[in-house]
Write a protein that holds these residues in place. Structure first.
Motif, mmCIF file in Angstrom:
data_model
loop_
_atom_site.group_PDB
_atom_site.id
_atom_site.type_symbol
_atom_site.label_atom_id
_atom_site.label_comp_id
_atom_site.label_asym_id
_atom_site.label_seq_id
_atom_site.Cartn_x
_atom_site.Cartn_y
_atom_site.Cartn_z
ATOM 1 N N CYS A 27 0.822 -1.206 0.000
ATOM 2 C CA CYS A 27 0.000 0.000 0.000
ATOM 3 C C CYS A 27 0.859 1.260 0.000
ATOM 4 C CB CYS A 27 -0.943 0.009 1.201
ATOM 5 S SG CYS A 27 -2.273 -1.181 1.064
ATOM 6 N N ILE A 28 1.907 1.281 0.793
ATOM 7 C CA ILE A 28 2.797 2.451 0.834
ATOM 8 C C ILE A 28 3.466 2.650 -0.516
ATOM 9 C CG2 ILE A 28 4.930 3.342 1.844
ATOM 10 C CD1 ILE A 28 4.003 2.033 4.488
ATOM 11 N N ALA A 29 3.968 1.576 -1.111
ATOM 12 C CA ALA A 29 4.616 1.684 -2.424
ATOM 13 C C ALA A 29 3.609 2.101 -3.491
ATOM 14 C CB ALA A 29 5.264 0.356 -2.800
ATOM 15 N N GLY A 30 2.397 1.604 -3.426
ATOM 16 C CA GLY A 30 1.375 1.976 -4.397
ATOM 17 C C GLY A 30 0.959 3.429 -4.284
ATOM 18 N N ILE A 31 0.853 3.921 -3.055
ATOM 19 C CA ILE A 31 0.489 5.322 -2.863
ATOM 20 C C ILE A 31 1.609 6.235 -3.347
ATOM 21 C CG2 ILE A 31 0.040 7.072 -1.097
ATOM 22 C CD1 ILE A 31 -1.511 4.880 0.427
ATOM 23 N N ARG A 32 2.850 5.876 -3.053
ATOM 24 C CA ARG A 32 3.991 6.702 -3.499
ATOM 25 C C ARG A 32 4.106 6.757 -5.016
ATOM 26 N NH1 ARG A 32 8.984 5.363 0.595
ATOM 27 N NH2 ARG A 32 8.107 6.484 2.365
ATOM 28 N N ASN A 33 3.736 5.663 -5.692
ATOM 29 C CA ASN A 33 3.829 5.611 -7.147
ATOM 30 C C ASN A 33 2.506 5.975 -7.828
ATOM 31 O OD1 ASN A 33 6.524 4.827 -7.121
ATOM 32 N ND2 ASN A 33 5.963 2.673 -6.895
ATOM 33 N N ASN A 34 1.546 6.468 -7.050
ATOM 34 C CA ASN A 34 0.241 6.890 -7.562
ATOM 35 C C ASN A 34 -0.479 5.746 -8.291
ATOM 36 O OD1 ASN A 34 -1.816 8.706 -7.771
ATOM 37 N ND2 ASN A 34 -1.067 9.636 -9.655
ATOM 38 N N GLU A 35 -0.397 4.549 -7.736
ATOM 39 C CA GLU A 35 -1.088 3.374 -8.273
ATOM 40 C C GLU A 35 -2.215 2.993 -7.316
ATOM 41 O OE1 GLU A 35 1.862 0.394 -8.866
ATOM 42 O OE2 GLU A 35 2.877 1.522 -10.444
ATOM 43 N N ILE A 36 -3.272 3.760 -7.370
ATOM 44 C CA ILE A 36 -4.375 3.589 -6.435
ATOM 45 C C ILE A 36 -5.083 2.253 -6.643
ATOM 46 C CG2 ILE A 36 -6.528 4.627 -5.610
ATOM 47 C CD1 ILE A 36 -3.959 6.202 -4.965
ATOM 48 N N SER A 37 -5.146 1.786 -7.888
ATOM 49 C CA SER A 37 -5.819 0.507 -8.133
ATOM 50 C C SER A 37 -5.061 -0.648 -7.467
ATOM 51 C CB SER A 37 -5.968 0.251 -9.627
ATOM 52 O OG SER A 37 -4.706 0.164 -10.246
ATOM 53 N N VAL A 38 -3.732 -0.562 -7.413
ATOM 54 C CA VAL A 38 -2.939 -1.595 -6.726
ATOM 55 C C VAL A 38 -3.247 -1.579 -5.234
ATOM 56 C CG1 VAL A 38 -0.595 -2.316 -6.127
ATOM 57 C CG2 VAL A 38 -1.107 -1.556 -8.440
#
Length: 79
Positions: A27-38
């Motif tokens: 979740c942290i990596a997805g939020i940082r990379n703007n990958e909300i669907s992940v």
């Protein structure tokens, strides 16, 4: 059991935190990379696996050994 030595509240917090470390990191990596669907899929998968897989397995295994299952309030409070 960790909660026996550090206390029930802190032990439960540690168990909940370290039990979901992979989901937290994704979740942290997805939020940082703007990958909300992940992030959404990771959280949904975590919830479904905890609700369906773990609870269903517990009911299935319990039903194999005992035809009628009884749950006590005291036993449920320890989790």
């Amino acid at each position: 059991d960790v909660s026996a030595s550090v206390g029930q509240t802190f032990g439960g917090l540690l168990n909940a935190t370290f039990g979901n470390v992979v989901e937290m990191l994704l979740c942290i990596a997805g939020i940082r990379n703007n990958e909300i669907s992940v992030v959404q899929c990771t959280l949904l998968g975590s919830i479904l696996s905890n609700l369906l897989l773990v609870l269903g397995t517990a009911f299935l295994v319990g039903g194999l050994y005992k035809p009628t299952q009884k749950y006590s309030q005291q036993g449920a409070a320890t989790q």
